[in-house]
Design a protein around this motif. Sequence first.
Motif, PDB file in Angstrom:
ATOM      1  N   GLY A   1      -8.992  -7.052   2.890  1.00 40.13           N
ATOM      2  CA  GLY A   1      -8.173  -7.914   2.042  1.00 40.13           C
ATOM      3  C   GLY A   1      -7.641  -9.149   2.746  1.00 40.13           C
ATOM      4  N   TYR A   2      -7.745  -9.191   4.087  1.00 42.74           N
ATOM      5  CA  TYR A   2      -7.289 -10.373   4.808  1.00 42.74           C
ATOM      6  C   TYR A   2      -8.101 -11.605   4.463  1.00 42.74           C
ATOM      7  N   VAL A   3      -9.248 -11.416   3.797  1.00 39.90           N
ATOM      8  CA  VAL A   3     -10.050 -12.562   3.379  1.00 39.90           C
ATOM      9  C   VAL A   3      -9.282 -13.428   2.388  1.00 39.90           C
ATOM     10  N   ILE A   4      -8.259 -12.841   1.734  1.00 40.81           N
ATOM     11  CA  ILE A   4      -7.427 -13.607   0.792  1.00 40.81           C
ATOM     12  C   ILE A   4      -6.729 -14.762   1.498  1.00 40.81           C
ATOM     13  N   ALA A   5      -6.489 -14.615   2.814  1.00 43.69           N
ATOM     14  CA  ALA A   5      -5.824 -15.691   3.570  1.00 43.69           C
ATOM     15  C   ALA A   5      -6.627 -16.975   3.568  1.00 43.69           C
ATOM     16  N   PHE A   6      -7.913 -16.887   3.289  1.00 38.52           N
ATOM     17  CA  PHE A   6      -8.784 -18.065   3.299  1.00 38.52           C
ATOM     18  C   PHE A   6      -9.288 -18.412   1.900  1.00 38.52           C
ATOM     19  N   LYS A   7      -8.593 -17.874   0.873  1.00 39.54           N
ATOM     20  CA  LYS A   7      -8.997 -18.121  -0.505  1.00 39.54           C
ATOM     21  C   LYS A   7      -7.800 -18.492  -1.367  1.00 39.54           C
ATOM     22  N   ASN A   8      -8.100 -19.132  -2.494  1.00 42.93           N
ATOM     23  CA  ASN A   8      -7.085 -19.391  -3.513  1.00 42.93           C
ATOM     24  C   ASN A   8      -7.154 -18.234  -4.498  1.00 42.93           C
ATOM     25  N   TYR A   9      -6.464 -17.149  -4.145  1.00 40.13           N
ATOM     26  CA  TYR A   9      -6.641 -15.885  -4.860  1.00 40.13           C
ATOM     27  C   TYR A   9      -6.040 -15.941  -6.257  1.00 40.13           C
ATOM     28  N   ASN A  10      -6.778 -15.343  -7.215  1.00 37.76           N
ATOM     29  CA  ASN A  10      -6.254 -15.134  -8.560  1.00 37.76           C
ATOM     30  C   ASN A  10      -6.785 -13.812  -9.075  1.00 37.76           C
ATOM     31  N   PHE A  11      -6.044 -13.209 -10.001  1.00 39.96           N
ATOM     32  CA  PHE A  11      -6.387 -11.875 -10.497  1.00 39.96           C
ATOM     33  C   PHE A  11      -7.708 -11.871 -11.268  1.00 39.96           C
ATOM     34  N   THR A  12      -8.022 -12.978 -11.904  1.00 37.29           N
ATOM     35  CA  THR A  12      -9.230 -13.015 -12.740  1.00 37.29           C
ATOM     36  C   THR A  12     -10.496 -12.879 -11.904  1.00 37.29           C
TER      37      THR A  12
ATOM     38  N   LEU B   1      -9.879  10.148   8.385  1.00 38.61           N
ATOM     39  CA  LEU B   1     -10.070   9.618   7.039  1.00 38.61           C
ATOM     40  C   LEU B   1      -8.860   8.815   6.581  1.00 38.61           C
ATOM     41  N   TYR B   2      -7.666   9.291   6.939  1.00 38.78           N
ATOM     42  CA  TYR B   2      -6.452   8.560   6.567  1.00 38.78           C
ATOM     43  C   TYR B   2      -6.465   7.149   7.149  1.00 38.78           C
ATOM     44  N   PHE B   3      -6.769   7.048   8.447  1.00 37.78           N
ATOM     45  CA  PHE B   3      -6.759   5.736   9.086  1.00 37.78           C
ATOM     46  C   PHE B   3      -7.891   4.852   8.560  1.00 37.78           C
ATOM     47  N   LEU B   4      -9.044   5.444   8.295  1.00 38.59           N
ATOM     48  CA  LEU B   4     -10.156   4.646   7.771  1.00 38.59           C
ATOM     49  C   LEU B   4      -9.859   4.103   6.377  1.00 38.59           C
ATOM     50  N   ILE B   5      -9.257   4.952   5.525  1.00 39.31           N
ATOM     51  CA  ILE B   5      -9.036   4.567   4.131  1.00 39.31           C
ATOM     52  C   ILE B   5      -7.816   3.668   3.979  1.00 39.31           C
ATOM     53  N   PHE B   6      -6.707   4.036   4.649  1.00 36.08           N
ATOM     54  CA  PHE B   6      -5.445   3.338   4.402  1.00 36.08           C
ATOM     55  C   PHE B   6      -5.091   2.298   5.471  1.00 36.08           C
ATOM     56  N   LYS B   7      -5.777   2.295   6.611  1.00 31.33           N
ATOM     57  CA  LYS B   7      -5.462   1.348   7.677  1.00 31.33           C
ATOM     58  C   LYS B   7      -6.571   0.323   7.910  1.00 31.33           C
ATOM     59  N   TYR B   8      -7.813   0.796   7.998  1.00 28.33           N
ATOM     60  CA  TYR B   8      -8.909  -0.115   8.332  1.00 28.33           C
ATOM     61  C   TYR B   8      -9.560  -0.744   7.098  1.00 28.33           C
TER      62      TYR B   8
END
Length: 325
Positions: free
Chosen positions: A60-71, A48-55
């Motif tokens: 979130g790596y999808v942010i590398a292909f986006k112009n991320y903003n908090f809104t 569970l630790y690896f699934l929740i905190f590692k995988y």
Amino acid sequence: MSVKESAVIQPDHPDHRAQWMKRSQANMRTRRIRQNIPWMIMFLPVVLYFLIFKYAPMAGYVIAFKNYNFTDGVFGSPWVGMNNYRLLFSDPSSVSTIRNTLLLSVLTIIVGFPFPVILAIMFNEVRRMWFKKTVQTLMYLPHFLSWVVVGGLVVTIFSQETGIVNHWLEKLTGSTYGFMYNEFSWIALFLGSGIWKGAGFGAIIYLAALSSIDPSLYESAAMDGAGKFRQIWHITLPGIRSTIVLMLILNMGHVMEVGFDQIYVLQNPTVSHVSEVISTYVFRVGLQGMQFGLTTAMGLFESLVGLTLVVLANSVARKFGQNLW
């Protein structure tokens, strides 16, 4: 009784024997699973630790292909494709950051990797137990010190204005030297402090591997006239070769990862040309500059390079029969 019915109940019939073997294997598998249920329950928190905190955070790596903003959030931010990577590799500062990371990581492996091995062999050769335990304790202690403390010690010793080394250097030569402000000496201090902090604790793994070597091999070698160096070369090193290769493969995965703490406490603007690495770049540009898409692209690139190097290192090790998988 028909021929078909007699074939079904006949114990030596091939079909009956195959069915019996399948049922026996199924029963053994079920019994093995039941026996291991307590261990599986104990292992569940690790999974569970690896699934929740590692995988899970990998999404979130999808942010590398986006112009991320908090809104708009992670999945609502506008898609920009490879624009972050084009900006990343066209920016001289980011290219210089990647080069510095590779340089410091490769130097750390080349210079620092042999030290735990050498230290473990030296510990293994010591016969005075009180001396061995004392030195081991002293060598392990730096691992438990924070990099803030270690960095403070380095600055206290090598500072040009108030450092102990420059204090004696001024008395001997009449001048001081900027160890912290010269690129070459700064790299030397970076490598030296890393070795001092981690070599002792890293030797524990090799000491455990050395304990599995048969002592009779050393006795036979000594009877044949082999000295200490020949015993180390022909018995000790081959005995821990698999462990050395395993640790080397694992270290190759961290080639693009230079620790943030060590760099941050030791760097200064004078040596920024060699001290700016990916971890400090992410902190400066991502957290302070709010360019999350750009720094996520840098992080994904770092992970892909690490994965590639691990696979290549394992492929090379496979040729010598020491591969990890």
